[in-house]
Design a protein around this motif. Structure first.
Motif, PDB file in Angstrom:
ATOM      1  N   ASP A  32       0.831  -1.199   0.000  1.00 48.97           N
ATOM      2  CA  ASP A  32       0.000   0.000   0.000  1.00 48.97           C
ATOM      3  C   ASP A  32       0.870   1.256   0.000  1.00 48.97           C
ATOM      4  OD1 ASP A  32      -2.070  -1.773   0.217  1.00 48.97           O
ATOM      5  OD2 ASP A  32      -2.642  -1.224   2.262  1.00 48.97           O
ATOM      6  N   PHE A  33       0.388   2.278  -0.704  1.00 49.42           N
ATOM      7  CA  PHE A  33       1.036   3.587  -0.705  1.00 49.42           C
ATOM      8  C   PHE A  33      -0.023   4.654  -0.511  1.00 49.42           C
ATOM      9  CE2 PHE A  33       4.197   1.118  -3.004  1.00 49.42           C
ATOM     10  CZ  PHE A  33       5.396   1.622  -2.519  1.00 49.42           C
ATOM     11  N   CYS A  34       0.254   5.600   0.374  1.00 47.06           N
ATOM     12  CA  CYS A  34      -0.624   6.756   0.557  1.00 47.06           C
ATOM     13  C   CYS A  34       0.224   8.020   0.532  1.00 47.06           C
ATOM     14  CB  CYS A  34      -1.422   6.653   1.859  1.00 47.06           C
ATOM     15  SG  CYS A  34      -0.424   6.787   3.356  1.00 47.06           S
ATOM     16  N   LEU A  35      -0.436   9.166   0.405  1.00 52.02           N
ATOM     17  CA  LEU A  35       0.304  10.424   0.276  1.00 52.02           C
ATOM     18  C   LEU A  35       1.201  10.703   1.479  1.00 52.02           C
ATOM     19  CD1 LEU A  35      -1.924  13.191  -1.343  1.00 52.02           C
ATOM     20  CD2 LEU A  35       0.066  12.006  -2.279  1.00 52.02           C
ATOM     21  N   ASP A  36       0.763  10.302   2.660  1.00 52.26           N
ATOM     22  CA  ASP A  36       1.579  10.572   3.840  1.00 52.26           C
ATOM     23  C   ASP A  36       2.940   9.892   3.761  1.00 52.26           C
ATOM     24  OD1 ASP A  36      -0.380  12.142   4.951  1.00 52.26           O
ATOM     25  OD2 ASP A  36      -1.185  10.561   6.244  1.00 52.26           O
ATOM     26  N   ASP A  37       3.036   8.794   2.986  1.00 56.51           N
ATOM     27  CA  ASP A  37       4.310   8.090   2.862  1.00 56.51           C
ATOM     28  C   ASP A  37       5.376   8.937   2.174  1.00 56.51           C
ATOM     29  OD1 ASP A  37       3.248   5.775   4.015  1.00 56.51           O
ATOM     30  OD2 ASP A  37       2.593   4.992   2.072  1.00 56.51           O
ATOM     31  N   VAL A  38       4.950   9.804   1.257  1.00 55.62           N
ATOM     32  CA  VAL A  38       5.902  10.571   0.451  1.00 55.62           C
ATOM     33  C   VAL A  38       5.929  12.046   0.810  1.00 55.62           C
ATOM     34  CG1 VAL A  38       4.318  11.179  -1.436  1.00 55.62           C
ATOM     35  CG2 VAL A  38       6.752  10.837  -1.931  1.00 55.62           C
ATOM     36  N   TRP A  39       4.945  12.518   1.545  1.00 58.44           N
ATOM     37  CA  TRP A  39       4.788  13.970   1.652  1.00 58.44           C
ATOM     38  C   TRP A  39       5.954  14.692   2.319  1.00 58.44           C
ATOM     39  CZ3 TRP A  39       1.942  15.719  -1.846  1.00 58.44           C
ATOM     40  CH2 TRP A  39       1.629  17.083  -1.884  1.00 58.44           C
ATOM     41  N   PRO A  40       6.614  14.129   3.333  1.00 62.30           N
ATOM     42  CA  PRO A  40       7.798  14.839   3.858  1.00 62.30           C
ATOM     43  C   PRO A  40       8.851  15.095   2.778  1.00 62.30           C
ATOM     44  CG  PRO A  40       7.096  13.177   5.413  1.00 62.30           C
ATOM     45  CD  PRO A  40       6.290  12.948   4.162  1.00 62.30           C
ATOM     46  N   ASP A  41       9.110  14.093   1.920  1.00 62.16           N
ATOM     47  CA  ASP A  41      10.075  14.281   0.833  1.00 62.16           C
ATOM     48  C   ASP A  41       9.552  15.260  -0.210  1.00 62.16           C
ATOM     49  OD1 ASP A  41      11.941  12.570   1.913  1.00 62.16           O
ATOM     50  OD2 ASP A  41      11.210  10.819   0.815  1.00 62.16           O
ATOM     51  N   GLN A  44       9.904  18.760   1.103  1.00 57.04           N
ATOM     52  CA  GLN A  44      11.304  19.178   1.073  1.00 57.04           C
ATOM     53  C   GLN A  44      11.718  19.592  -0.338  1.00 57.04           C
ATOM     54  OE1 GLN A  44      13.982  16.402   2.924  1.00 57.04           O
ATOM     55  NE2 GLN A  44      15.812  17.441   2.166  1.00 57.04           N
ATOM     56  N   ALA A  45      11.078  18.964  -1.344  1.00 55.75           N
ATOM     57  CA  ALA A  45      11.375  19.300  -2.742  1.00 55.75           C
ATOM     58  C   ALA A  45      10.586  20.510  -3.224  1.00 55.75           C
ATOM     59  CB  ALA A  45      11.066  18.101  -3.632  1.00 55.75           C
ATOM     60  N   GLY A  46       9.764  21.097  -2.365  1.00 54.02           N
ATOM     61  CA  GLY A  46       9.024  22.293  -2.731  1.00 54.02           C
ATOM     62  C   GLY A  46       7.643  22.035  -3.290  1.00 54.02           C
ATOM     63  N   VAL A  47       7.146  20.808  -3.152  1.00 56.87           N
ATOM     64  CA  VAL A  47       5.820  20.465  -3.670  1.00 56.87           C
ATOM     65  C   VAL A  47       4.748  20.861  -2.669  1.00 56.87           C
ATOM     66  CG1 VAL A  47       4.309  18.545  -4.357  1.00 56.87           C
ATOM     67  CG2 VAL A  47       6.715  18.564  -5.053  1.00 56.87           C
ATOM     68  N   LYS A  48       3.710  21.505  -3.175  1.00 57.17           N
ATOM     69  CA  LYS A  48       2.585  21.876  -2.333  1.00 57.17           C
ATOM     70  C   LYS A  48       1.341  21.056  -2.635  1.00 57.17           C
ATOM     71  CE  LYS A  48       0.050  25.834  -0.488  1.00 57.17           C
ATOM     72  NZ  LYS A  48      -0.068  27.303  -0.458  1.00 57.17           N
ATOM     73  N   ARG A  49       1.154  20.692  -3.912  1.00 53.79           N
ATOM     74  CA  ARG A  49      -0.029  19.915  -4.295  1.00 53.79           C
ATOM     75  C   ARG A  49       0.361  18.894  -5.361  1.00 53.79           C
ATOM     76  NH1 ARG A  49      -5.309  23.162  -5.429  1.00 53.79           N
ATOM     77  NH2 ARG A  49      -6.267  21.530  -4.162  1.00 53.79           N
ATOM     78  N   CYS A  50      -0.566  17.993  -5.655  1.00 50.99           N
ATOM     79  CA  CYS A  50      -0.291  16.947  -6.625  1.00 50.99           C
ATOM     80  C   CYS A  50      -1.551  16.603  -7.410  1.00 50.99           C
ATOM     81  CB  CYS A  50       0.243  15.689  -5.932  1.00 50.99           C
ATOM     82  SG  CYS A  50      -0.980  14.861  -4.894  1.00 50.99           S
ATOM     83  N   ILE A  51      -1.355  15.917  -8.515  1.00 47.97           N
ATOM     84  CA  ILE A  51      -2.451  15.321  -9.274  1.00 47.97           C
ATOM     85  C   ILE A  51      -2.301  13.812  -9.169  1.00 47.97           C
ATOM     86  CG2 ILE A  51      -3.402  14.959 -11.588  1.00 47.97           C
ATOM     87  CD1 ILE A  51      -2.659  17.873 -12.198  1.00 47.97           C
ATOM     88  N   ALA A 247      13.840  14.671  -7.751  1.00 45.69           N
ATOM     89  CA  ALA A 247      13.564  16.094  -7.607  1.00 45.69           C
ATOM     90  C   ALA A 247      14.830  16.912  -7.851  1.00 45.69           C
ATOM     91  CB  ALA A 247      12.997  16.385  -6.213  1.00 45.69           C
ATOM     92  N   GLY A 248      15.942  16.464  -7.304  1.00 41.47           N
ATOM     93  CA  GLY A 248      17.184  17.192  -7.485  1.00 41.47           C
ATOM     94  C   GLY A 248      17.682  17.146  -8.918  1.00 41.47           C
ATOM     95  N   GLN A 249      17.641  15.975  -9.522  1.00 47.29           N
ATOM     96  CA  GLN A 249      18.104  15.848 -10.896  1.00 47.29           C
ATOM     97  C   GLN A 249      17.224  16.647 -11.851  1.00 47.29           C
ATOM     98  OE1 GLN A 249      17.962  11.897 -12.774  1.00 47.29           O
ATOM     99  NE2 GLN A 249      19.926  12.370 -13.737  1.00 47.29           N
ATOM    100  N   SER A 250      15.934  16.546 -11.689  1.00 48.93           N
ATOM    101  CA  SER A 250      15.041  17.280 -12.592  1.00 48.93           C
ATOM    102  C   SER A 250      15.181  18.785 -12.409  1.00 48.93           C
ATOM    103  CB  SER A 250      13.585  16.832 -12.398  1.00 48.93           C
ATOM    104  OG  SER A 250      13.156  16.985 -11.060  1.00 48.93           O
TER     105      SER A 250
END
Length: 285
Positions: A32-41, A44-51, A247-250
């Motif tokens: 299982d994957f949910c947004l909370d799993d990735v949101w700290p990262d 940190q990469a400057g993301v505020k929202r997602c699709i 995030a860093g490479q892009s």
């Protein structure tokens, strides 16, 4: 710097049981994957929202994603799924288009046995309805399907199409000449944009800035700064690297190949194409 919009994320719950492609052989992401799993990262990469983008060919999963979006301000929109061949496809697309949070649809054409399925007459009413409602078609693609997307875009000039993962160029082998030529032709269709996502997964051992940069440079030359959209393809991304690595490479590649247009790639293009606005509500980082 304006806050980023990650235009390609997935979440899933295996217990839902409709992810036909997701098997134990994909051990790294078979959980299982949910947004909370990735949101700290992501933060940190400057993301505020997602699709959020569909990962199952079922109406139930689309409802699941929309239910998440209704209760989570981090989710700017959902790209869902509709059975384009169903007798009620037109009515279902019209119903979905009216739902809060739905911004597009993605038929999983790369998983179908007929590579030209999307061009068949029986799905034309669904595509016409998408054009009329303004829903975006996410192009679930692989390299050999890029010409199919070109034919689709030419046939439906009012349909906004976003090619997922730049058509998955075969970076790992370096045999990209056909992809380069096909992308040049596709980009001549003004109703097509592309996601700058999924490239790390296609890179294998050739994940350096030079190899992936060749791809980004071509996208910049063909699509320009207003038709390229950044995304992560998390959690599929985790099979190749971390969120922070991509995030860093892009960031480096966007700065190199889209100088002065970084915010367009990182958020404004996605906000305009998917959300119909300039993305100002995403705020500043």
């Amino acid at each position: 710097m304006m806050a980023k919009l990650d235009a390609h994320m997935h979440v899933w719950s295996l217990a839902r049981g409709d992810y036909d492609w997701l098997t134990p052989s994909l051990a790294d992401i078979y959980r299982d994957f949910c947004l909370d799993d990735v949101w700290p990262d992501a933060q940190q990469a400057g993301v505020k929202r997602c699709i959020l983008v569909q990962a199952a060919a079922s109406a139930e999963e689309t409802d699941y994603l929309l239910s998440l979006a209704a209760n989570d301000d981090r989710i700017a929109g959902v790209v869902g799924w509709v059975d384009f061949e169903a007798g009620n496809a037109v009515g279902e697309i019209e119903r979905r288009a009216a739902q809060q949070g739905l911004v597009g649809l993605r038929p999983m054409i790369a998983d179908l046995p007929d590579p030209e399925w999307i061009l068949q007459s029986r799905v034309a009413p669904a595509l016409d309805t998408m054009s009329q409602t303004g829903l975006v078609l996410d192009g679930h693609a692989r390299p050999d399907l890029v010409p199919v997307v070109t034919a689709l875009a030419s046939r439906y000039p009012a349909l906004s199409i976003v090619l997922n993962h730049a058509g998955k160029p075969p970076i790992s082998t370096g045999e990209v000449d056909t992809w380069l030529a096909d992308i040049t032709v596709l980009a001549a269709c003004p109703n097509v944009s592309t996601k700058l996502s999924g490239l790390l997964t296609e890179a294998g051992a050739r994940a350096d800035d030079a190899a992936i940069g060749e791809i980004v440079a071509h996208l910049a030359a063909c699509f320009g700064p207003r038709r390229v959209i950044w995304g992560s393809d998390w959690p599929v991304l985790t099979m190749a690297g971390t969120y922070q690595e991509w995030a860093g490479q892009s960031e480096r590649l966007i700065a190199r190949y889209f100088p002065g247009n970084e915010d367009a790639i990182r958020h404004a293009n996605a906000a305009r194409i998917y959300l119909g606005n300039s993305g100002g509500r995403l705020g500043q980082a």
